[in-house]
Design an enzyme around this catalytic site. Sequence first.
Site, PDB file in Angstrom:
ATOM      1  N   ASP A  39       9.384   2.792  -0.802  1.00  0.00           N
ATOM      2  CA  ASP A  39       8.359   3.459   0.018  1.00  0.00           C
ATOM      3  C   ASP A  39       8.680   3.130   1.476  1.00  0.00           C
ATOM      4  OD1 ASP A  39       4.692   3.403   0.229  1.00  0.00           O
ATOM      5  OD2 ASP A  39       6.251   4.191   1.553  1.00  0.00           O
ATOM      6  N   LYS A  60       5.073   9.497   8.472  1.00  0.00           N
ATOM      7  CA  LYS A  60       4.900   8.963   9.833  1.00  0.00           C
ATOM      8  C   LYS A  60       5.944   9.501  10.807  1.00  0.00           C
ATOM      9  CE  LYS A  60       2.538   4.897   7.967  1.00  0.00           C
ATOM     10  NZ  LYS A  60       1.175   4.837   8.507  1.00  0.00           N
ATOM     11  N   TYR A 107       0.863  -1.185   0.000  1.00  0.00           N
ATOM     12  CA  TYR A 107       0.000   0.000   0.000  1.00  0.00           C
ATOM     13  C   TYR A 107       0.893   1.226   0.000  1.00  0.00           C
ATOM     14  CZ  TYR A 107      -3.422   3.461   1.726  1.00  0.00           C
ATOM     15  OH  TYR A 107      -4.223   4.565   1.891  1.00  0.00           O
TER      16      TYR A 107
HETATM   17  P1  KE4 Z   1      -0.500   8.539   4.465  1.00  0.00           P
HETATM   18  O1  KE4 Z   1      -1.008   9.250   3.225  1.00  0.00           O
HETATM   19  O2  KE4 Z   1      -1.603   7.745   5.152  1.00  0.00           O
HETATM   20  O3  KE4 Z   1       0.268   9.448   5.424  1.00  0.00           O
HETATM   21  O4  KE4 Z   1       0.612   7.462   3.992  1.00  0.00           O
HETATM   22  C1  KE4 Z   1       0.251   6.502   3.018  1.00  0.00           C
HETATM   23  C2  KE4 Z   1       1.175   5.320   3.130  1.00  0.00           C
HETATM   24  C3  KE4 Z   1       2.185   5.181   2.195  1.00  0.00           C
HETATM   25  N1  KE4 Z   1       3.055   4.138   2.256  1.00  0.00           N
HETATM   26  C4  KE4 Z   1       2.948   3.209   3.233  1.00  0.00           C
HETATM   27  C5  KE4 Z   1       3.931   2.065   3.259  1.00  0.00           C
HETATM   28  C6  KE4 Z   1       1.929   3.304   4.208  1.00  0.00           C
HETATM   29  O5  KE4 Z   1       1.816   2.341   5.161  1.00  0.00           O
HETATM   30  C7  KE4 Z   1       1.028   4.378   4.169  1.00  0.00           C
HETATM   31  C8  KE4 Z   1      -0.102   4.530   5.161  1.00  0.00           C
HETATM   32  N2  KE4 Z   1      -0.230   3.490   6.127  1.00  0.00           N
HETATM   33  C9  KE4 Z   1      -1.568   3.261   6.635  1.00  0.00           C
HETATM   34  C10 KE4 Z   1      -1.574   2.066   7.583  1.00  0.00           C
HETATM   35  N3  KE4 Z   1      -0.701   1.008   7.230  1.00  0.00           N
HETATM   36  C11 KE4 Z   1      -2.124   4.481   7.285  1.00  0.00           C
HETATM   37  C12 KE4 Z   1      -3.332   4.261   8.158  1.00  0.00           C
HETATM   38  C13 KE4 Z   1      -4.598   4.729   7.498  1.00  0.00           C
HETATM   39  O6  KE4 Z   1      -4.732   4.592   6.262  1.00  0.00           O
HETATM   40  O7  KE4 Z   1      -5.460   5.207   8.248  1.00  0.00           O
END
Ligand code: KE4
Length: 429
Positions: free
Chosen positions: A239, A267, A144
């Site tokens: 990523d 994060k 993801y």
């Molecule tokens: P954000 O746009 O949510 O800050 O980051 C996206 C993203 C990109 N790459 C990786 C490997 C990620 O894990 C994420 C976002 N992670 C999720 C949970 N695994 C965020 C939680 C959510 O979607 O509420």
Amino acid sequence: MNTEKSTALFAEAQRLIPGGVNSPVRACKSVGCDPRFIQRAAGSKIYDADGNEYIDFICSWGPMILGHNYPPIMDAIRKAMEDGASFGAPCAREVELARLVTEALPSVDKVRFVSSGTEATMSAVRLARGYTGKKIIIKFDGCYHGHADSFLVKAGSGVITLGIPGSPGVPDDIVKNTVSIPYNNEEVLEKTLRDESLDIACVIVEPIAGNMGVVPPAPGFLQKLRDLTAELGIVLIFDEVITGFRASYGGAQQKFGIMPDLTCLGKIIGGGLPVGAYGGKKEIMAQISPEGPVYQAGTLSGNPLAMAAGTATLTALKEPGFYEKLDKKAADFAEKLQGLAEKYLDECTLNRQGSVMTLFFGKGPIVDYESAMNADTDKYAGFYRAMLDQGIYLAPSQFEGMFISAAHSDDDLEKTLEMTEWSFKKLQK
Ligand code: KE4
């Protein structure tokens, strides 16, 4: 547990916000209960609107590696606030965090800050396409990279959790430029990258997958990926939104000794405030506006409060021995958790990389999206609810990670293991 205030808040939230939440996984749909509304947090604990205390293993989905309300971070935010919340202009705090990031990641000559992980990954992909003049992106099933259109193809995290194939609203002519292949499969990887009919701009990969549950890279997989992309002139994007400053101070790339062309971060580098970043080789980053023609912008990019929080975070993480201590604590905990799981569960697989782990309720080995799908999500949901009511706050999805922070005490982890055994016994009845 009394949860009446959370219940009332959720009812009102659903009237005003789709699903009552601002990010789908928080709605707890896949674990069969309503979400607790969190009021405050400190250290390893979070407290809901009814005052119930939980030991937190979500850690805001990764950022809170030092624990919640960590005093040096909060002091840095308070100090920055005195100077104003946002300028929409360059400021010294952006330079300070950029220096820390580029010093930590040898593959990153230059970095651009944005406000989320999704912004970071979508911008990195646009940059790779602009730099190569090609259009196809290769991703991996179950990984993801945020919710940008190009990534919602066999994606992980909330997309797996909610069991949706992709997402309506993503036009076919976007989807056709994204090819998703199995993680940890060198044969398919090589065949795909050498397919001359594919006009491949980049490969984007979670170097340690965390969104189908934790799935570490198979030995040699990342090196094979690096060798092939280098040989074929394909931009390799790591990523590291989860793994950046989590897997080590230099992320997964330092841990595995693999240098990508571009890196995406999020994060932890925001210390809990909205920050994403992408960076890499200066000859590629030179293509980004205003230095180059590839456009990317953001009103709150480099926000001074967020930069201050990120700088305080990375400064604390530089402490010698920080990661060794955190990973040892996580390893000891995982060993005991594995012992309990094997004692009480018919099928279980514990995958861990450093301080992030996933206990799959399914047989292993779990090495990719297909094997992760073996997990019994109903059993996980029962475990989740039992633990929640015992004050243990896990990810409301089988396909997410369990984060250990520096704030988790031996007592916290001991209590968590006790509640795990209690929950396993309850599940057996
Ligand atoms: P954000 O746009 O949510 O800050 O980051 C996206 C993203 C990109 N790459 C990786 C490997 C990620 O894990 C994420 C976002 N992670 C999720 C949970 N695994 C965020 C939680 C959510 O979607 O509420």
